[in-house]
Scaffold this motif. Sequence first.
Motif, short mmCIF file in Angstrom:
data_model
loop_
_atom_site.label_atom_id
_atom_site.label_comp_id
_atom_site.label_asym_id
_atom_site.label_seq_id
_atom_site.Cartn_x
_atom_site.Cartn_y
_atom_site.Cartn_z
N ALA A 1 -1.27 -0.57 10.10
CA ALA A 1 -2.23 0.58 9.85
C ALA A 1 -3.56 -0.40 10.01
CB ALA A 1 -1.95 0.68 8.28
N ARG A 2 -4.51 0.38 9.81
CA ARG A 2 -6.22 -0.22 9.50
C ARG A 2 -6.44 -0.56 8.26
NH1 ARG A 2 -9.40 -1.17 13.92
NH2 ARG A 2 -8.11 -0.92 16.32
N LYS A 3 -7.22 -1.83 8.16
CA LYS A 3 -7.89 -2.52 6.69
C LYS A 3 -8.64 -0.47 5.77
CE LYS A 3 -10.98 -4.65 6.49
NZ LYS A 3 -11.68 -5.92 6.42
N THR A 4 -9.21 0.23 7.29
CA THR A 4 -10.09 1.59 6.56
C THR A 4 -9.17 2.24 5.87
OG1 THR A 4 -9.92 2.20 8.40
CG2 THR A 4 -11.51 0.52 8.38
N MET A 5 -8.08 2.07 6.11
CA MET A 5 -7.27 3.61 5.22
C MET A 5 -7.43 3.15 3.83
SD MET A 5 -4.42 3.80 7.81
CE MET A 5 -3.23 5.45 7.04
N MET A 6 -7.24 1.54 3.29
CA MET A 6 -7.18 1.86 2.13
C MET A 6 -8.64 2.39 1.10
SD MET A 6 -7.36 -1.92 -0.19
CE MET A 6 -5.79 -2.40 0.20
N ARG A 7 -9.61 2.54 1.88
CA ARG A 7 -10.76 2.32 0.96
C ARG A 7 -11.02 3.92 1.65
NH1 ARG A 7 -15.15 -0.36 4.34
NH2 ARG A 7 -14.44 -2.07 3.04
N THR A 8 -10.69 4.36 2.70
CA THR A 8 -10.99 6.64 2.82
C THR A 8 -9.59 6.61 1.66
OG1 THR A 8 -10.95 5.35 5.22
CG2 THR A 8 -10.41 7.90 4.73
N TYR A 9 -8.59 6.21 0.92
CA TYR A 9 -7.71 7.16 1.01
C TYR A 9 -7.72 6.66 -0.30
CZ TYR A 9 -6.48 9.16 4.86
OH TYR A 9 -6.14 10.11 6.15
N ALA A 10 -7.90 5.33 -0.93
CA ALA A 10 -7.96 4.82 -2.13
C ALA A 10 -7.16 4.33 -3.06
CB ALA A 10 -8.88 6.26 -3.40
N PHE A 11 -6.36 3.33 -2.03
CA PHE A 11 -5.10 2.77 -2.47
C PHE A 11 -5.32 1.73 -3.24
CE2 PHE A 11 -3.12 5.41 1.60
CZ PHE A 11 -2.76 6.25 1.42
N MET A 12 -5.13 1.31 -3.87
CA MET A 12 -5.16 -0.68 -4.42
C MET A 12 -4.79 -1.15 -3.65
SD MET A 12 -6.64 0.81 -7.81
CE MET A 12 -6.41 -0.74 -8.29
N ASN A 13 -3.81 -1.02 -3.09
CA ASN A 13 -3.32 -2.51 -2.65
C ASN A 13 -2.46 -2.23 -1.11
OD1 ASN A 13 -1.28 -2.22 -3.64
ND2 ASN A 13 -1.47 -2.89 -5.10
N GLY A 14 -2.02 -3.30 -0.35
CA GLY A 14 -1.56 -2.87 0.83
C GLY A 14 0.31 -2.44 0.78
N ARG A 15 0.31 -2.26 -0.68
CA ARG A 15 2.38 -1.51 -0.80
C ARG A 15 1.78 -1.07 -1.23
NH1 ARG A 15 6.46 -3.82 -3.29
NH2 ARG A 15 8.42 -2.59 -4.13
N GLU A 16 0.43 -0.46 -1.29
CA GLU A 16 0.40 1.02 -1.77
C GLU A 16 0.23 2.15 -0.27
OE1 GLU A 16 -2.84 2.40 -4.61
OE2 GLU A 16 -1.12 2.01 -6.14
N VAL A 17 -0.15 1.17 0.51
CA VAL A 17 -0.79 1.38 1.68
C VAL A 17 0.63 1.90 3.04
CG1 VAL A 17 -2.07 1.34 4.22
CG2 VAL A 17 -2.98 0.97 2.32
N VAL A 18 1.51 0.89 2.82
CA VAL A 18 2.94 0.75 3.64
C VAL A 18 3.50 1.95 3.36
CG1 VAL A 18 2.21 -0.97 4.88
CG2 VAL A 18 3.46 -0.79 2.20
N TRP A 19 3.84 1.98 1.50
CA TRP A 19 4.75 3.22 1.58
C TRP A 19 3.49 4.57 1.65
CZ3 TRP A 19 9.81 3.45 0.31
CH2 TRP A 19 10.33 2.15 -0.24
N ALA A 20 2.77 4.96 1.06
CA ALA A 20 2.30 6.06 1.91
C ALA A 20 2.33 6.11 3.18
CB ALA A 20 0.81 6.34 0.70
N LEU A 21 2.39 5.49 3.71
CA LEU A 21 3.21 6.29 5.33
C LEU A 21 4.39 6.27 5.39
CD1 LEU A 21 0.20 3.08 7.19
CD2 LEU A 21 0.12 5.40 7.08
#
Length: 408
Positions: A253-273
């Motif tokens: 996952a690219r770093k821009t996904m956190m800013r695009t989907y307003a995630f708080m940290n990397g844990r939210e990113v991987v679980w959302a994916l």
Amino acid sequence: MLSLGNPSHKNILNFFDIFVNTQSYLAGVKIQKSSKMKKQIVKEFITVKRVLHLPSDPPPPPPPPQRHVLAVGSCTLDMIIIVDKPLVPGQVQRTKEGSWRRGGPAANICTVWRRLGLECEFLGVLSSARAFESLLTSFQSQGIDISNCPLTNHRPAHRSIIVQRNADSRTILEFFNANQELTYQQFVGAVDYQKYSWIHFESRNPVEMKRMIMAVIDFNERCPESRIMLSVDLDNMRPATMLMASMVDYVFARKTMMRTYAFMNGREVVWALRDGMRAARARWEKNQPRKMPYLPPDPPAEDSDEKCNGPPNNQPIVIYNNYVEGASCLMADDTYFKVGSQIPPEIVDRVYVNDTFSASVIYALHKVQMRLRDAVEYGTRAAALKLTAIGFDVLRCMPKDLIGCYYA
């Protein structure tokens, strides 16, 4: 003159005859011995000659060709401009810092692989325009194989990247043309599956990419001994992209996904994916035509362990990296772990950091055969080294294993 009638003379003649007969006898023995030796030598020579010309075992088969890695995606001409302040409409800014580079996530990943010493190949649509000749030359100078890339006469793909100094933000304006996208037919016609052990896809056209991934999966089912590992690079969470990502082994996952989907940290990113891929895969499997006659699967027994196993283990491994907070990884069995951040004392260039991380992790898993956690940490250290210099040449100093990173 000697007289023959003298008895002493007769004795001398007899002795002479005996001597002559003895010499002739010895000569005959020598001749017989020499002839016997010649026959023996000829016999042995014939025997050796026969032994040398006996039918031997067939030569061993040649070793199989060495398999390498392949990156499928785009190659662009990037024009990078560094500004001090954010741009305002109607404002003119002048800067002394900027460069032209060969860009595109797949092309950058190939560059990082070559800097680390890994044989690789790039597959994407390249332009035959004169403005693109320098990019083709750079591929060849770095030893990246582009022999299977289709060429087009259309305008080459290019991007304008505006980077604000001392800020982790940039603006990208990309020229998009459907003629620059690799199709499924071009992929199937160019790829020899026996040559590759790992194929990395750049998320461009998810519909075409899904067909390419399905073709590789069919090959893995036919030839499990030559299985190809699959990975993909994501920058959005659209349903078609989630379905494509659910079929590979590793998802970056690219770093821009956190800013695009307003995630708080990397844990939210991987679980959302993970949740998005499971939902997309469930919808896709539900809409697949059923084979006739269709028999629904039997429900598991109450005392069996199938109910307690949770989700199946064929889920991809999801990895997200941000050099500020570190790398987060969610394994196939929903085990989560995190690797600490590696921030250099001085940051020079933030462009292409995600590509460096993805390529380094693949290199560590494929070439060095590291464990997953060690490979993720190796990728974070390579990304931190990339931040200290412009371009990828600094990666030549990168140690080839994780132990070397501790002593570097």
